[in-house]
Design a protein around this motif. Structure first.
Motif, PDB file in Angstrom:
ATOM      1  N   LEU A  41      16.850 -17.774  29.631  1.00 57.26           N
ATOM      2  CA  LEU A  41      16.645 -17.384  30.802  1.00 57.26           C
ATOM      3  C   LEU A  41      17.686 -15.934  31.341  1.00 57.26           C
ATOM      4  N   ASP A  42      18.638 -16.090  30.500  1.00 57.39           N
ATOM      5  CA  ASP A  42      19.676 -14.929  30.555  1.00 57.39           C
ATOM      6  C   ASP A  42      18.910 -13.488  30.116  1.00 57.39           C
ATOM      7  N   THR A  43      18.147 -13.915  29.123  1.00 54.77           N
ATOM      8  CA  THR A  43      17.391 -12.660  28.326  1.00 54.77           C
ATOM      9  C   THR A  43      16.044 -12.265  28.909  1.00 54.77           C
ATOM     10  N   PHE A  44      15.315 -13.375  29.345  1.00 57.68           N
ATOM     11  CA  PHE A  44      14.091 -13.092  30.050  1.00 57.68           C
ATOM     12  C   PHE A  44      14.299 -13.753  31.440  1.00 57.68           C
ATOM     13  N   PRO A  45      14.554 -13.054  32.321  1.00 52.66           N
ATOM     14  CA  PRO A  45      14.886 -13.969  33.730  1.00 52.66           C
ATOM     15  C   PRO A  45      13.558 -14.209  34.348  1.00 52.66           C
ATOM     16  N   ALA A  46      13.673 -15.053  35.446  1.00 52.94           N
ATOM     17  CA  ALA A  46      12.406 -15.288  36.073  1.00 52.94           C
ATOM     18  C   ALA A  46      12.440 -14.318  37.252  1.00 52.94           C
ATOM     19  N   VAL A  47      11.398 -13.455  37.243  1.00 52.61           N
ATOM     20  CA  VAL A  47      11.346 -12.429  38.339  1.00 52.61           C
ATOM     21  C   VAL A  47      10.613 -12.865  39.494  1.00 52.61           C
ATOM     22  N   ARG A  48      11.251 -12.432  40.670  1.00 49.34           N
ATOM     23  CA  ARG A  48      10.827 -12.832  42.077  1.00 49.34           C
ATOM     24  C   ARG A  48       9.698 -11.865  42.583  1.00 49.34           C
ATOM     25  N   GLY A  49       8.696 -12.311  42.969  1.00 53.10           N
ATOM     26  CA  GLY A  49       7.693 -11.451  43.548  1.00 53.10           C
ATOM     27  C   GLY A  49       6.473 -10.548  42.510  1.00 53.10           C
ATOM     28  N   ASP A  50       6.987 -10.777  41.345  1.00 48.72           N
ATOM     29  CA  ASP A  50       6.071  -9.904  40.314  1.00 48.72           C
ATOM     30  C   ASP A  50       5.595 -11.037  39.494  1.00 48.72           C
ATOM     31  N   ASP A  51       4.132 -11.573  39.642  1.00 46.68           N
ATOM     32  CA  ASP A  51       3.702 -12.630  39.189  1.00 46.68           C
ATOM     33  C   ASP A  51       3.615 -12.200  37.464  1.00 46.68           C
ATOM     34  N   ARG A  52       2.959 -11.122  37.186  1.00 47.26           N
ATOM     35  CA  ARG A  52       2.578 -10.670  35.895  1.00 47.26           C
ATOM     36  C   ARG A  52       4.044 -10.540  35.104  1.00 47.26           C
ATOM     37  N   GLN A  53       5.211  -9.927  35.529  1.00 47.26           N
ATOM     38  CA  GLN A  53       6.427  -9.847  35.042  1.00 47.26           C
ATOM     39  C   GLN A  53       6.938 -11.355  34.640  1.00 47.26           C
ATOM     40  N   ARG A  54       6.652 -12.237  35.608  1.00 54.45           N
ATOM     41  CA  ARG A  54       7.179 -13.706  35.562  1.00 54.45           C
ATOM     42  C   ARG A  54       6.620 -14.063  34.542  1.00 54.45           C
ATOM     43  N   ASN A  57       7.557 -12.923  31.143  1.00 52.41           N
ATOM     44  CA  ASN A  57       9.042 -13.440  30.794  1.00 52.41           C
ATOM     45  C   ASN A  57       8.961 -14.996  30.403  1.00 52.41           C
ATOM     46  N   ALA A  58       8.240 -15.792  31.020  1.00 56.90           N
ATOM     47  CA  ALA A  58       7.969 -17.154  30.711  1.00 56.90           C
ATOM     48  C   ALA A  58       7.515 -17.218  29.176  1.00 56.90           C
ATOM     49  N   ARG A  59       6.681 -16.396  28.811  1.00 56.25           N
ATOM     50  CA  ARG A  59       5.952 -16.483  27.628  1.00 56.25           C
ATOM     51  C   ARG A  59       7.066 -16.048  26.512  1.00 56.25           C
ATOM     52  N   CYS A  60       7.814 -15.028  26.735  1.00 51.91           N
ATOM     53  CA  CYS A  60       8.771 -14.458  25.924  1.00 51.91           C
ATOM     54  C   CYS A  60       9.827 -15.493  25.756  1.00 51.91           C
ATOM     55  N   ARG A  61      10.350 -16.248  26.817  1.00 56.47           N
ATOM     56  CA  ARG A  61      11.441 -17.473  26.727  1.00 56.47           C
ATOM     57  C   ARG A  61      10.586 -18.398  25.905  1.00 56.47           C
ATOM     58  N   GLU A  62       9.440 -18.622  25.902  1.00 56.15           N
ATOM     59  CA  GLU A  62       8.878 -19.586  25.150  1.00 56.15           C
ATOM     60  C   GLU A  62       8.885 -19.443  23.476  1.00 56.15           C
ATOM     61  N   VAL A  96      11.025 -11.201  17.825  1.00 57.96           N
ATOM     62  CA  VAL A  96       9.809 -11.925  17.744  1.00 57.96           C
ATOM     63  C   VAL A  96       9.215 -11.833  18.795  1.00 57.96           C
ATOM     64  N   ALA A  97       9.826 -12.580  19.996  1.00 58.18           N
ATOM     65  CA  ALA A  97       9.258 -12.417  21.460  1.00 58.18           C
ATOM     66  C   ALA A  97       8.642 -11.026  21.935  1.00 58.18           C
ATOM     67  N   ARG A  98       9.302 -10.214  21.758  1.00 60.84           N
ATOM     68  CA  ARG A  98       9.106  -8.733  22.086  1.00 60.84           C
ATOM     69  C   ARG A  98       7.753  -8.069  21.342  1.00 60.84           C
ATOM     70  N   ILE A  99       7.895  -8.539  20.022  1.00 62.92           N
ATOM     71  CA  ILE A  99       6.602  -8.096  19.359  1.00 62.92           C
ATOM     72  C   ILE A  99       5.379  -8.818  19.868  1.00 62.92           C
ATOM     73  N   ASP A 100       5.299 -10.092  20.194  1.00 69.78           N
ATOM     74  CA  ASP A 100       4.261 -10.788  20.839  1.00 69.78           C
ATOM     75  C   ASP A 100       3.901 -10.105  22.009  1.00 69.78           C
ATOM     76  N   GLN A 101       5.006  -9.706  22.975  1.00 68.15           N
ATOM     77  CA  GLN A 101       4.704  -9.185  24.112  1.00 68.15           C
ATOM     78  C   GLN A 101       3.789  -7.797  24.026  1.00 68.15           C
ATOM     79  N   CYS A 102       4.253  -7.015  23.030  1.00 64.31           N
ATOM     80  CA  CYS A 102       3.603  -5.945  22.745  1.00 64.31           C
ATOM     81  C   CYS A 102       2.202  -5.972  22.097  1.00 64.31           C
ATOM     82  N   GLU A 103       2.043  -6.647  21.314  1.00 63.42           N
ATOM     83  CA  GLU A 103       0.766  -7.473  20.867  1.00 63.42           C
ATOM     84  C   GLU A 103      -0.251  -7.653  21.828  1.00 63.42           C
ATOM     85  N   ARG A 104       0.324  -8.637  22.772  1.00 60.21           N
ATOM     86  CA  ARG A 104      -0.471  -9.037  24.056  1.00 60.21           C
ATOM     87  C   ARG A 104      -0.830  -7.642  24.691  1.00 60.21           C
TER      88      ARG A 104
END
Length: 168
Positions: A41-54, A57-62, A96-104
């Motif tokens: 959560l420190d690296t990929f925080p839960a973002v308020r108000g922006d469902d897409r970014q939330r 970040n949840a996927r990146c955390r996982e 690894v998480a950021r590459i997954d994010q970019c590929e998505r």
């Protein structure tokens, strides 16, 4: 001109074949220790108000959590991880998480996107390439590829008489 009295790095000696058969001095040994998994959560925080970014970040955390839990047990056996290695392993998992994010992102919007001046390369392709370069460095550092594992020396003192160890 190179200093003739300066020692060659061990890897250079190995590459050159070590014709004098002098013993190769090893690097610094660090005692192995348990690594504490970072709070993602420190690296990929839960973002308020922006469902897409939330969701991103949840996927990146996982993804980072899964990768940490996949590689740390293996690295304990093969590389003898120490507390000082926590940041390297954490950065590897972030890559690894950021590459997954970019590929998505590329899968959702394509490699080319419509910009103000016409079609242009999706910025995620450049970012993914940069993360892949860094990931390759971490893979080499941590011994996570077949060629990198060949250069690693397993930690000493790990023999506890367990015959089920696949690395024996």
């Amino acid at each position: 001109m190179a200093d003739p009295h300066r020692r060659k790095p061990p890897l250079q000696v190995v590459r050159e074949g070590n014709p004098s058969k002098k013993p190769i001095r090893e690097g610094v040994k660090v005692p192995p220790s348990e690594l504490e998994e970072p709070n993602w959560l420190d690296t990929f925080p839960a973002v308020r108000g922006d469902d897409r970014q939330r969701q991103i970040n949840a996927r990146c955390r996982e993804i980072a959590r899964r990768e940490w839990r996949r590689v740390v047990p293996v690295l304990k056996l093969t590389a003898g991880l120490a507390a000082v290695d926590t940041q390297v392993v954490q950065d590897y998992c972030i890559c690894v998480a950021r590459i997954d994010q970019c590929e998505r992102e590329i899968s959702a919007h394509g490699m080319l996107i419509q910009g103000e001046r016409g079609w242009m390369k999706n910025g995620a392709t450049t970012i993914a390439g940069q993360y892949r370069q860094q990931l390759a460095r971490y893979i080499g550092e941590l011994g996570l590829s077949p060629s990198a594992r060949g250069r690693l020396t397993p930690p000493e003192g790990g023999d506890d008489g367990d015959d089920d160890d696949p690395f024996d």
